[in-house]
Design a protein around this motif. Structure first.
Motif, short mmCIF file in Angstrom:
data_model
loop_
_atom_site.label_atom_id
_atom_site.label_comp_id
_atom_site.label_asym_id
_atom_site.label_seq_id
_atom_site.Cartn_x
_atom_site.Cartn_y
_atom_site.Cartn_z
N VAL A 181 41.96 36.82 31.31
CA VAL A 181 43.23 37.27 31.23
C VAL A 181 44.65 36.14 29.91
O VAL A 181 43.84 35.25 29.87
CB VAL A 181 43.93 36.50 32.34
N SER A 182 45.30 37.02 29.56
CA SER A 182 45.61 36.58 28.55
C SER A 182 47.42 37.47 28.37
O SER A 182 47.65 38.25 28.90
CB SER A 182 45.22 37.69 27.04
N GLN A 183 47.78 36.37 26.98
CA GLN A 183 49.27 37.09 26.78
C GLN A 183 49.64 38.30 26.36
O GLN A 183 49.01 38.96 25.13
CB GLN A 183 50.50 36.01 26.01
N SER A 184 50.26 38.35 26.49
CA SER A 184 51.36 40.19 26.20
C SER A 184 52.60 40.90 26.55
O SER A 184 52.94 39.56 26.68
CB SER A 184 49.93 41.25 26.77
N VAL B 271 41.53 32.26 32.22
CA VAL B 271 42.93 32.21 31.50
C VAL B 271 43.25 31.84 30.12
O VAL B 271 42.94 30.49 30.03
CB VAL B 271 44.19 31.66 33.00
N ARG B 272 43.38 32.52 29.37
CA ARG B 272 43.91 32.01 27.99
C ARG B 272 44.58 31.76 27.34
O ARG B 272 45.11 30.60 26.82
CB ARG B 272 43.72 33.13 26.62
N GLN B 273 45.96 31.57 27.85
CA GLN B 273 47.32 30.42 27.67
C GLN B 273 47.89 30.38 29.33
O GLN B 273 48.78 31.21 29.68
CB GLN B 273 47.61 32.02 27.26
N PRO B 274 47.29 29.55 30.12
CA PRO B 274 47.86 29.44 31.32
C PRO B 274 49.04 28.83 31.62
O PRO B 274 49.98 29.53 32.38
CB PRO B 274 46.88 27.49 31.60
N SER C 289 48.08 40.90 29.60
CA SER C 289 46.33 41.40 29.93
C SER C 289 45.32 41.52 30.68
O SER C 289 45.50 40.25 30.42
CB SER C 289 45.90 42.20 28.14
N ALA C 290 44.86 42.12 31.19
CA ALA C 290 43.43 41.35 32.14
C ALA C 290 42.52 42.27 31.87
O ALA C 290 41.88 43.49 31.79
CB ALA C 290 43.83 41.47 33.89
N GLY C 291 41.17 42.07 30.93
CA GLY C 291 40.34 42.65 30.83
C GLY C 291 38.62 41.99 30.84
O GLY C 291 38.62 40.87 31.16
N VAL C 292 37.25 42.61 30.62
CA VAL C 292 35.97 42.46 30.42
C VAL C 292 35.18 42.24 29.36
O VAL C 292 35.72 42.64 28.45
CB VAL C 292 35.77 43.01 31.36
N ALA C 293 35.21 40.83 29.12
CA ALA C 293 34.46 40.54 28.62
C ALA C 293 33.24 39.57 28.18
O ALA C 293 32.95 38.82 28.69
CB ALA C 293 35.08 39.55 27.17
N ALA C 294 32.50 39.03 27.55
CA ALA C 294 31.80 38.11 26.95
C ALA C 294 31.83 36.71 27.89
O ALA C 294 32.71 36.30 27.33
CB ALA C 294 30.12 38.07 26.38
N ASP C 295 31.31 36.36 29.19
CA ASP C 295 32.04 34.52 29.38
C ASP C 295 31.71 33.84 27.64
O ASP C 295 29.98 33.66 27.72
CB ASP C 295 31.46 33.93 30.85
#
Length: 682
Positions: free
Chosen positions: A178-181, A288-291, A161-167
């Motif tokens: 960018v996160s696993q899904s 990237v949350r889970q490289p 998944s790729a979404g927009v959120a506070a840094d």
């Protein structure tokens, strides 16, 4: 929590319902009401032996989980109350939907289209043809990036998944995450644990379910394609991080420039993807949350034939819309998702499913009406006063910590002072004017809602973070803490019986609603939230010695809860549930202190033979009373950071000094923990 049905057995609430409270108060306005129904206490059980059984034993024996639910308890009862309220709101809207294009008219369109089973049965799978055509048009793996972007725009799951959120490193601005899904089962363990017969059986039935749904869509090779799909998901599961690993915000923050993504996943054209997804050129990098997952994803892209990927994405489309298709597809989906995965024998009524869809798509529009109809004006001021009391008590609690030094305490106080309370409803509502709806085309409405939501998310890029935005709606029976915003959210729907009654005495209100304040505030200082500072920035504001002391105490909770087994052979994951267990234990400690502060130095009133402190702890244990089907309990243990309710109740009170005083718990009692084993972080 973020977790229908009224049965006669469930009606004997420990805390009196609003009508009962009002009746008592009308009969004797001067007499305080304890809020405890003594008939629901199981006096055959000593609180020193089994406090959860003492409070909830009669309820547990007399309550059956409704046929359309996987779990039942106080939280679900209140959610059912909110559902009934929302149904009345929807019925009123249907009678007077207003002008086309208005929020009310859109609410009516979505609800009506869901309820129109005749039109859904006539349409069958035909409304999916536009999405399926995009998969059929893929001729080369180079076409996959554009397909990913299209599917994500339409709310359809892809392997990442790729979404927009506070840094997290720059909380005033948005970033791409960018996160696993990509999985269809509750957790990676369902794919990988071959030594677990129950999980393996679910996996086998999942493949059969995929085959059945593909066959319904007209697939002549459904069995072979189902095997391909399960193979892809199993490979993705093998590359995924565990839920415990994902709880570490530092390891999950990995800034990568778009042009460097090829080093992580070379088999996928990231430049083409970021452009097609509308993320470039507005952004040039992502977190990237889970490289390592992207490496596994890349290997899967490289090693799996294109035709198998096309089967996978065909399934992802069908699965995504399965709840909105014809009655045969809906029945098949429930047979797996409801019965196999969660053990539920019967689907919820159609109106409730329609309401959930409408509420999910137009949450703020529904919420605005909900607040107007159901929130008493005196509630918010009373609750804000309670919140201020909790903050003051937490402030005192920080200063009294014997394991934390002055430097870290100063930072903790700054964070507490900056904490933002979102109470009852947001100050500004979302604008749905760009969402176009239709009265008799459910799939079109589903797609419109998803596209609107995705576009709204993408439009945040390049803007300053909206710190007033809520992550949940006023009609949600839940609460939350946002580390990026350093804000707690307490929606309106939770501010009603049995959790809160504006006319009831304080003790039970503190035990039921007050613990929600204590719990959410404590999330700002749990093992994950404590790594963010007052402004929501991921920053280490701890001395090394204080963090070491914190981790030592946290390990005590990991050990305590890891010994609990809600289902034979399945133990709570103490590491996965650590944050919530800190929230419960620290939250209840602060709740006790806040209640003492509310007394102004006077002793608590004795009502119905119970002190205020006893009523507070009874209220807390009642809040977490719950019954779960075994399948649902296993799914919760594997995927949910919350411990099952019984253990949230009994595990928490055993760490509370005030509990020992209130119920005279002594060495040798089953509810006794030696002082050196008790854990309260804050």
């Amino acid at each position: 929590m973020n977790r229908s049905l009224i049965s006669a057995a469930c009606c004997a609430l420990l805390v009196l319902s609003a009508p009962a409270l009002h009746a008592q108060q009308a009969g004797n306005a001067a007499a305080p009401v304890s809020g405890i129904d003594l008939k629901t206490l199981d006096t055959a059980v000593r609180p020193q032996d089994d406090f959860y059984g003492y409070v909830n034993g009669i309820w547990t024996r007399n309550t059956e989980i409704p046929a359309d639910k996987s779990t039942w308890g106080t939280y679900i009862e209140l959610r059912e109350t909110a559902q009934v309220q929302l149904r009345a709101l929807i019925d009123a809207t249907l009678k007077n939907p207003g002008k086309p294009g208005s929020d009310a008219h859109k609410i009516a369109d979505l609800y009506t289209s869901f309820m129109n089973e005749k039109a859904r049965d006539a349409a069958g799978f035909k409304p999916l043809q536009a999405d399926l055509a995009h998969v059929a048009a893929v001729k080369d793996k180079k076409d996959l990036p554009a397909l990913f972007a299209y599917l994500q725009r339409n709310g359809i799951q892809t392997p990442f998944s790729a979404g927009v959120a506070a840094d997290a490193q720059d909380p005033e601005h948005y970033t791409v995450n960018v996160s696993q899904s990509g999985l269809g089962l509750p957790d990676r363990d369902y794919y990988l644990k071959d030594d677990d017969a129950k999980l393996k059986a679910v996996r086998t039935k999942y493949q059969q379910h995929i085959e059945a749904m593909l066959a319904m869509s007209g697939d002549k090779d459904a069995a072979a394609h189902a095997a391909q799909i399960l193979d892809i998901e199993t490979r993705l599961a093998g590359a995924q991080w565990t839920r415990v690993q994902m709880r570490d915000p530092v390891k999950s923050y990995n800034r990568v420039d778009f042009d460097k993504f090829a080093t992580l996943a070379p088999a996928f054209d990231w430049k083409a993807y970021f452009a097609a997804a509308g993320l470039a050129p507005k952004a040039s990098s992502a977190v990237v949350r889970q490289p390592s997952f992207l490496g596994g994803f890349s290997e899967t892209v490289a090693n799996i034939p294109l035709e198998a990927w096309k089967s996978y994405f065909t399934w992802r489309i069908i699965e995504s819309y399965a709840s909105y298709l014809d009655s045969a597809a809906v029945k098949e989906r429930f047979a797996f998702e409801g019965t196999v995965v969660r053990g539920v024998p019967q689907s919820e009524p159609q109106w409730q499913l329609a309401l959930r869809f409408t509420d999910g798509a137009l949450g703020d529009a529904v919420g605005k009406l909900y607040v107007q109809m159901y929130l008493p004006p005196e509630t918010k001021p009373r609750v804000m006063a309670m919140f201020n009391n909790f903050v003051a008590s937490f402030k005192d609690g920080i200063e009294k910590l014997d394991w934390m030094g002055p430097e870290t305490k100063k930072e903790a106080q700054l964070k507490l002072a900056a904490l933002k309370p979102n109470i009852a409803y947001p100050e500004k509502w979302r604008d749905y004017s760009a969402m176009k709806t239709q009265p008799n085309d459910l799939i079109a409405n589903v797609r419109a809602a998803r596209v609107w939501s995705r576009q709204r998310n993408l439009e945040k890029l390049g803007k300053t973070v909206d710190r007033d935005e809520w992550s949940m709606t006023p009609q949600t029976v839940n609460a939350s803490y946002s580390p990026a915003l350093n804000a707690i959210t307490i929606p309106a729907a939770i501010l009603q019986p049995p959790f809160f009654n504006v006319k009831a005495e304080d003790a039970v209100n503190y035990g039921l609603l007050g613990i929600t304040f204590g719990h959410e505030i404590s999330h700002a200082f749990d093992d994950s939230g404590s790594q963010y500072d007052a402004k929501g920035r991921l920053r280490n504001w701890w001395t090394a010695d204080d963090r070491t002391a914190f981790k030592a105490r946290a390990n005590g909770l990991v050990k305590q809860y890891g010994a609990y087994s809600p289902v034979p052979g399945y133990f709570i994951n103490g590491e996965l549930t650590l944050g919530e267990n800190i929230g419960d234990n620290s939250g209840l400690s602060i709740t006790y202190q806040a209640y003492q502060r509310s007394l102004g130095g006077k002793p608590s009133p004795v009502l119905d033979g119970l002190t205020g402190e006893q009523r507070l702890y009874i209220g807390f244990a009642m809040k977490w009373r719950a019954k779960l089907r075994p399948e649902a309990a296993i799914a919760q243990i594997k995927s949910d950071p919350h411990s099952p309710g019984e253990f949230r109740a009994k595990g928490t009170v055993m760490n509370q000094p005030g509990f020992y005083q209130a119920f005279d718990i002594k060495p040798g009692d089953p509810m006794y923990l030696p002082p050196e084993q008790r854990v309260i972080m804050w």
